[in-house]
Write an enzyme that holds these catalytic residues in place. Structure first.
Site, PDB file in Angstrom:
ATOM      1  N   LYS A 278       0.078  -8.276  12.730  1.00  0.00           N
ATOM      2  CA  LYS A 278      -0.960  -7.354  12.247  1.00  0.00           C
ATOM      3  C   LYS A 278      -2.264  -7.763  12.924  1.00  0.00           C
ATOM      4  O   LYS A 278      -2.875  -8.761  12.548  1.00  0.00           O
ATOM      5  CB  LYS A 278      -1.086  -7.430  10.721  1.00  0.00           C
ATOM      6  CG  LYS A 278      -2.066  -6.404  10.151  1.00  0.00           C
ATOM      7  CD  LYS A 278      -2.116  -6.393   8.627  1.00  0.00           C
ATOM      8  CE  LYS A 278      -3.095  -5.338   8.127  1.00  0.00           C
ATOM      9  NZ  LYS A 278      -3.153  -5.249   6.666  1.00  0.00           N
TER      10      LYS A 278
ATOM     11  N   THR B 124       1.429  -4.453   4.181  1.00  0.00           N
ATOM     12  CA  THR B 124       1.242  -4.787   5.600  1.00  0.00           C
ATOM     13  C   THR B 124       0.684  -6.197   5.831  1.00  0.00           C
ATOM     14  O   THR B 124       0.897  -6.765   6.893  1.00  0.00           O
ATOM     15  CB  THR B 124       0.306  -3.775   6.290  1.00  0.00           C
ATOM     16  OG1 THR B 124      -0.940  -3.764   5.584  1.00  0.00           O
ATOM     17  CG2 THR B 124       0.904  -2.385   6.290  1.00  0.00           C
ATOM     18  N   ASP B 125      -0.016  -6.749   4.847  1.00  0.00           N
ATOM     19  CA  ASP B 125      -0.698  -8.033   5.078  1.00  0.00           C
ATOM     20  C   ASP B 125       0.238  -9.112   5.623  1.00  0.00           C
ATOM     21  O   ASP B 125      -0.125  -9.851   6.537  1.00  0.00           O
ATOM     22  CB  ASP B 125      -1.351  -8.537   3.779  1.00  0.00           C
ATOM     23  CG  ASP B 125      -2.795  -8.084   3.663  1.00  0.00           C
ATOM     24  OD1 ASP B 125      -3.115  -7.025   4.215  1.00  0.00           O
ATOM     25  OD2 ASP B 125      -3.601  -8.797   3.023  1.00  0.00           O
TER      26      ASP B 125
ATOM     27  N   THR C  87       0.820  -1.209   0.000  1.00  0.00           N
ATOM     28  CA  THR C  87       0.000   0.000   0.000  1.00  0.00           C
ATOM     29  C   THR C  87       0.854   1.258   0.000  1.00  0.00           C
ATOM     30  O   THR C  87       0.523   2.254  -0.643  1.00  0.00           O
ATOM     31  CB  THR C  87      -0.927   0.001   1.232  1.00  0.00           C
ATOM     32  OG1 THR C  87      -1.702  -1.189   1.189  1.00  0.00           O
ATOM     33  CG2 THR C  87      -1.841   1.194   1.243  1.00  0.00           C
TER      34      THR C  87
END
Lengths: 428, 428
Positions: free
Chosen positions: B258, B179-180, B103
């Site tokens: 996360k 980030t996943d 992202t």
């Protein structure tokens, strides 16, 4: 400072003249105590002697403060399980306590040191005589299992037992249950018993009843207070809210998760506050939710079909595993994906194949918190296009709901419809 | 009250004379603004016009307060990516920015509305010109992937690239990453690069750079401040601590997860505070940990072997799946069990078989928080007796460590030794 003789004695228990289960009198600087010598508390320091007082509570006495110990009677089983409970009162509301095992029904084996299920509902009541003050309690056992060994066939047994009490005078039913998989059982019962006329509460403990600082009594009393005070339906889990003994939390059965392996406040409502708080001091209940179960009709759909696979995705997950699942008669796959609901593009082909084979594929997230949004990123859009259904519920609830939906539908379209419809406030 | 003409215009963008990317002047009751018209923020209400000011920041202007809009120049790509950045300064410390996609390197596709990776490191620097104030930054791209599509071979590419800068003047290396799966990559790099002489920081964002309220700039600036200020080694993740823009958290790469699908403060150190906090106002760094990486020797063990399966246990998990894994050349199984480290007794036979076949079997917990203790309950003791290794680390780190340990050992005993030894503060 040298340790006093009791410190030495207690720390070399094997050669001590005081045995676990002995009734002893401890004289200290400030107070004297009479109680049963208990095994030491595994998680805390070993500077205390733990005894169970005759009123049922356990206390820890700093060994340094001990002036004298007298053995009053020898180790007997009845010294450990020595409670009597009050005769039944006909003026109190009737509550049913169903026992299924778990820590709340377990004891510590003094020989091996391991904890395993031992007590039935009747014995739980003997160990926590206080509960008779609040309700006229009937107890019955269904099975005696550690909850890690509970499988979907056990869930169905519990549902059947509860249904047999559909027309009874009970104001509520409490199920004592191990904590490891309590949230899976609560999710199943939430779906299978949705609309059942009285509240059903699962309750467990993180420390066994025969151990100091057991949370069993407070959790059970709070559960009783809740079913008496709450005049509606639904399936809930009642456990400590945090380490504090004064408040228990009551969670909606489809939204709760065991988020800590050992703390008393292990159970949490994911993405929100617990639905209710039960205040231990005066028993009053605070309501945090506007989600109130008020289904007029009880459908009695207790069937389930376990041909459901939960796949937690990780980088390197081999699509061959997914292929095996597709080729071996599974009917539903719950993906525990990343972020807003993604899995790697190395799985797209297999997912396509699964959907073409009329296998339901649903997406949840391993983030624990936050919702699924499969329209933000390219990956989510592609997966949606392949036919993956976004499921805004915790993965544990999603896999249980899929088993239940599969057991109560005739084809994948019907199942998909059930999965996307709110049954028991399972959506985040 | 009737909507004013700009409300109507903005809400029927397709027919509006103002296009995304147009440089416009907005005259309001109190102020005038000049900036590039941006797409609307997906998660908030649609009552604002969003423009990117010429200083790089985005602002939302309530449509109701708009008196007049003038188009100053037409939509151009360079209007959206319109920043210039300062010439390099030789007095500032040197930092390397490696871009991998995600992202933080993504933009919103104005046609489809989906977000996908578009920018390389150079463009990130153009979009966040402020970073040139803190360091003399070189940028280079490795690949451009959404992190859900990153697989272990990508990890190895990143490691190799970093190793090529082992003898450089950089004070630290920053990797921009989706980030996943950023925490899986950070775990791998923590093991593969343990002992690498300079700090390595992974940084991402939850909102793309071209969108209002993007967290990209603050996360990247904080990462730069950290590598400049921190004079030691280690692999870290730097992201917002919570929704507040003033503090970024720096997590140890093996302990981070996360935990929210969309919030800025999604990344958390499991079972503890973030190792460091970076204060955005003045750049000072608070240290919360005594875990300091100070390995004298860099081993350069970057190999990995993906024949590792992570199994999340749930009631009804079919042991046939485990049998398939055993029979198909897997060398390690990471169980994500329940509570203190349990799985149902229906799996015992298959686990026994796995261990007899020299497959490493490790136990983690799906509780997220709390440790594994396999000596408390009967189930834990039985599993230990079968040869299951308790792994007090988060399941995500355990599966990555198993891949790395397998890639750097010759047999299961050697692997077991690596799994049980602290490499990069992975133990809870």
């Amino acid at each position: 400072m040298q340790p006093n003789k009791y410190e030495v004695n207690y720390n070399v228990r094997k050669r001590s003249k005081y045995k676990i289960g002995d009734l002893i009198k401890i004289e200290c600087d400030t107070d004297n105590y009479i109680g049963t010598l208990m095994p030491r508390y595994q998680y805390t320091n070993h500077d205390n002697i733990i005894i169970k007082l005759q009123n049922g509570y356990n206390v820890g006495i700093p060994i340094k403060s001990v002036n004298n110990i007298t053995k009053m009677s020898k180790q007997t089983k009845s010294n450990v399980v020595h409670q009597t409970y009050n005769a039944k009162s006909t003026t109190l509301p009737k509550v049913l306590l169903l026992s299924t095992g778990g820590t709340i029904a377990s004891s510590l084996d003094y020989v091996t040191g391991a904890v395993s299920p031992t007590f039935d509902g009747n014995e739980i009541q003997k160990l926590i005589p206080e509960i008779s003050k609040f309700a006229n309690i009937d107890t019955t056992g269904i099975f005696l299992e550690s909850s890690e060994n509970i499988i979907p066939s056990h869930w169905k047994k519990i549902a059947k037992k509860i249904i047999s009490y559909k027309k009874s005078q009970y104001v509520g039913i409490i199920i004592s249950h191990g904590t490891d998989t309590m949230h899976y059982t609560s999710a199943y019962l939430s779906f299978a018993l949705s609309g059942f006329p009285i509240p059903i509460v699962l309750v467990g403990s993180q420390r066994s009843l025969d151990r100091p600082s057991s949370d069993a009594a407070i959790n059970l009393i709070s559960a009783i207070r809740f079913v008496i005070g709450y005049k509606s339906q639904g399936v809930f889990v009642v456990m400590h809210e945090d380490e504090n003994d004064s408040i228990a939390a009551c969670h909606i059965g489809t939204r709760v998760r065991k988020n800590h392996s050992s703390k008393r406040g292990a159970f949490q409502t994911v993405g929100g506050k617990p639905a209710f708080l039960i205040h231990n001091e005066d028993g009053h209940i605070t309501q945090n939710t506007n989600k109130v179960f008020n289904q007029k009709f009880y459908g009695g759909k207790i069937d389930l079909d376990t041909r459901v696979s939960l796949i937690k995705y990780y980088p390197g997950y081999d699509s061959k595993l997914l292929e095996y699942i597709i080729d071996h008669n599974y009917r539903a796959i719950i993906l525990e994906g990343t972020g807003l609901g993604h899995v790697g593009n190395t799985l797209y082909e297999s997912i396509k194949k699964a959907i073409e084979n009329d296998i339901f594929v649903g997406m949840t997230t391993q983030c624990i918190n936050g919702i699924i949004q499969m329209n933000v990123y390219e990956s989510g859009r592609k997966l949606t296009k392949l036919g993956v259904t976004p499921l805004n519920m915790i993965p544990e609830t999603a896999v249980v709901k899929a088993m239940w939906a599969l057991g109560n539908s005739n084809n994948v379209l019907e199942m998909k419809k059930i999965m996307s419809k709110n049954v028991a406030f399972e959506f985040k």
